[in-house]
Design an enzyme around this catalytic site. Structure first.
Site, PDB file in Angstrom:
ATOM      1  N   CYS A  17       3.702   4.504  -1.139  1.00 29.41           N
ATOM      2  CA  CYS A  17       4.365   4.624  -1.643  1.00 29.41           C
ATOM      3  C   CYS A  17       4.928   6.218  -1.620  1.00 29.41           C
ATOM      4  CB  CYS A  17       3.014   4.872  -2.617  1.00 29.41           C
ATOM      5  SG  CYS A  17       1.848   6.707  -2.477  1.00 29.41           S
ATOM      6  N   GLU A 131      -8.195  15.315  -4.890  1.00 34.65           N
ATOM      7  CA  GLU A 131      -7.012  14.593  -6.277  1.00 34.65           C
ATOM      8  C   GLU A 131      -8.248  15.026  -7.336  1.00 34.65           C
ATOM      9  OE1 GLU A 131      -5.128  11.861  -8.977  1.00 34.65           O
ATOM     10  OE2 GLU A 131      -5.432  11.025  -6.355  1.00 34.65           O
TER      11      GLU A 131
END
EC number: 1.17.7.4
Length: 317
Positions: A17, A131
């Site tokens: 990505c 994260e």
């Protein structure tokens, strides 16, 4: 001896990505600018092949900032870091570059905005994932409550049910997250959500491609690392969408050929941190054993690109 026929349904989009592409580029540009070694706090992205390649170029991967010497640059991974990490780097007068994905940074900004408005945060995410640690670390301890499942919502102990907001990890299952959001909204009708979905475009697109092809496949292979959240979600999505055998593989050498005995079709995709070279390696392994026809399954076009930090753009100007 003739090979059996096999149709490979090849997902598109798949693989890197924009956030991963940017993070890898940041490490490479930092090595060009400052020379080796450049230190990286945590794996820059969750893929052993990528990390090993950068290590060969001179990147040194560490888990904590105190493992870095103060006179060498340090890069923070694409997953994001708690606020305490750049603060500690500044206290040591270190040069640092933040490779946090801009879509993760967006979630950090949302969390801070809600906190500034006096709201307590609920984070939908996986405990221990970098994260999640980074996002929860944007606010003081106790200001962010973690939920992983619908069941967790029932036991949430909040300060004020009328003063709540939620954010999510960017790499979750779209369907699972929708169920948790629904449970939060049912229990806390006043809870505020993000203006735009937190789950990133790449996660969503890769899951949609898997859903489209899973019913046509006897098996599904997801190229990705075992510590990659978005890759593991692709396996789950494939199984839920009707594929009888869905498996995560890091490389072609991990394929369980006995489990694939007798298949006529296989779906192949890759998590957002898996490079295309590994997808090609898997396809070549099938070509060695089968007479392969590759059928692309295109569900979206991606043209997102994120700029690298200014300090590195200046270096190459």
């Amino acid at each position: 001896m003739s090979k059996p026929d096999l149709t490979i349904h090849l997902a598109a989009p798949r693989g890197f990505c924009a956030g991963v592409d940017r993070a890898i580029k940041i490490v490479e540009m930092a090595l060009d600018k400052w020379g080796a070694p450049v230190f990286v706090r945590h794996e820059i992205v969750h893929n052993k092949f990528v990390v090993d390649g950068l290590r060969e170029k001179g990147a040194v991967f560490v888990e904590e900032l105190d493992e870095c010497p103060p006179d060498r640059p340090v890069i923070f991974s694409a997953h994001g870091v708690p606020k305490s990490v750049p603060a500690a780097a500044e206290a040591r007068e270190m040069v640092y570059v933040d490779a946090t994905c801009p879509l993760v940074s967006k979630v950090h900004i949302e969390a801070q905005r809600h906190a500034d408005n006096g709201l307590q945060m609920v984070m939908i995410g996986h405990a221990g994932h970098p994260e999640t640690i980074g996002t929860m670390g944007q606010l003081p301890e106790g200001e962010v409550l973690l939920v992983e499942t619908v069941e967790d919502v029932a036991t949430l102990d909040v300060r004020d049910p009328a003063r709540l907001a939620y954010v999510t990890q960017t790499t979750l299952s779209v369907d699972d997250t929708a169920d948790i959001v629904a449970a939060l909204q049912e229990r806390f009708p006043a809870i505020q959500g993000p203006h735009k979905e937190d789950i990133c475009y790449a996660t969503t697109n890769r899951q949609e491609a898997v859903k489209a092809m899973a019913p046509e496949c006897d098996a599904l292979l997801v190229v990705g690392a075992p510590n990659s959240s978005n890759s593991k979600r692709l396996v789950e999505v494939g199984a839920r969408a009707g594929c009888a055998y869905a498996q995560l593989v890091q490389r072609a050498g991990d394929i369980d050929w006995r489990a694939l005995d007798g298949i006529r079709s296989v779906g192949i995709t890759a998590g957002a941190s898996a490079p295309e070279v590994l997808v090609n390696e898997v396809i070549d392994a099938f070509r060695d054993r089968f007479d392969v026809t590759v059928k692309p399954v295109v569900t979206a076009e991606e043209n997102v690109e994120f700029k690298v930090p200014r300090v590195l753009r200046m270096a190459t100007a």
